[in-house]
Design an enzyme around this catalytic site. Structure first.
Site, mmCIF file in Angstrom:
data_model
loop_
_atom_site.group_PDB
_atom_site.id
_atom_site.type_symbol
_atom_site.label_atom_id
_atom_site.label_comp_id
_atom_site.label_asym_id
_atom_site.label_seq_id
_atom_site.Cartn_x
_atom_site.Cartn_y
_atom_site.Cartn_z
ATOM 1 N N ASP A 74 -2.310 -10.304 4.056
ATOM 2 C CA ASP A 74 -2.918 -9.541 3.050
ATOM 3 C C ASP A 74 -2.044 -9.841 1.909
ATOM 4 O O ASP A 74 -0.896 -10.231 1.803
ATOM 5 C CB ASP A 74 -3.021 -8.103 3.390
ATOM 6 C CG ASP A 74 -3.622 -7.421 2.394
ATOM 7 O OD1 ASP A 74 -4.680 -7.585 1.978
ATOM 8 O OD2 ASP A 74 -2.934 -6.415 1.867
ATOM 9 N N ASP A 119 -2.443 -7.257 -1.939
ATOM 10 C CA ASP A 119 -2.216 -6.409 -2.305
ATOM 11 C C ASP A 119 -1.483 -5.095 -1.357
ATOM 12 O O ASP A 119 -2.022 -4.902 -0.441
ATOM 13 C CB ASP A 119 -3.575 -5.546 -3.105
ATOM 14 C CG ASP A 119 -3.942 -6.552 -4.217
ATOM 15 O OD1 ASP A 119 -3.160 -6.588 -5.244
ATOM 16 O OD2 ASP A 119 -4.995 -6.850 -3.920
#
Length: 224
Positions: A21, A23
């Site tokens: 991922d 953020d």
């Protein structure tokens, strides 16, 4: 379905690829994102403090659509928010050790799977000073965002590996659910978690104490 593993099993495991991922997992964009989203929420008359925790991990269009605000076009609003976020990408920093960790990985063995639109993802990765991912799966590449597993499955497919042989690095509940549902093993990065996130998956603070090694069998292993 994904397998729940312990921290010891994480270090003892072997993997074909790592799926990250963005953020909260590779970089910290929280201040920038909450500044833009907070201003938007205030314009809509929302309770900003209650609303902001819901924005993390999901696609902007899905977050806005879930509000069901009459007369509001989620796609139009999401586009405007994205443009504002691109303009205010200052203050974004890497999660500790992320650059060194990514730089040690073979280019065909890792990908970023983010709920952000491509233009925003590229702007944030650049602002954080991270290596450009060899494969970037963004909001535009899937028909359903996290917690749907589509993004992680697509990344594994494009890398030419079995999702069961992948390790997903996540930080948000919807992303953890997506990685697990995809059939991957999942580890949670906790550097931006205050308070800590409750999860059955192993949790590590960041990447500064992790070293990836490529074995003679071609699998990636982790050393602490």
């Amino acid at each position: 379905m994904g397998v729940v593993i312990s921290v010891n099993a994480l270090l003892e495991g072997r993997y074909r690829a790592f799926l990250f991922d963005m953020d909260g997992t590779l970089l910290n964009s929280m201040a920038s994102a909450e500044r833009v989203w907070g201003a938007w929420a205030k314009r809509q008359g929302l309770d900003v403090e209650t609303f902001l925790p819901t924005i993390h991990g999901a696609r902007s269009v899905d977050t806005i659509a879930a509000l069901k605000i009459p007369g509001l076009d989620p796609a139009v609003e999401a586009h405007g928010i994205t443009q504002d976020e691109i303009k205010t990408a200052d203050g974004i920093v890497e999660i500790s050790g992320a650059h060194k960790f990514l730089s040690a990985l073979p280019a065909d063995r890792w990908a970023v799977v983010t709920s952000a639109p491509r233009a925003l993802a590229e702007a944030r990765i650049k602002a954080a000073g991270l290596p450009a991912p060899p494969l970037l799966i963004t909001a535009e590449d899937v028909s359903a965002g996290k917690p749907d597993p589509q993004g992680y499955r697509l990344a594994a497919q494009k890398l030419g590996v079995d999702i069961a042989d992948c390790l997903v690095f996540e930080d948000a509940a919807v992303g953890i659910e997506a990685g697990h549902a995809a059939g991957a093993r999942v580890v949670v990065i906790t550097e931006t978690h205050h308070p800590p996130l409750a999860s059955a998956h192993p949790q590590i603070p960041a990447y500064r104490d992790l070293i990836p090694h490529i074995g003679s069998d071609g699998y990636i292993r982790l050393a602490a």
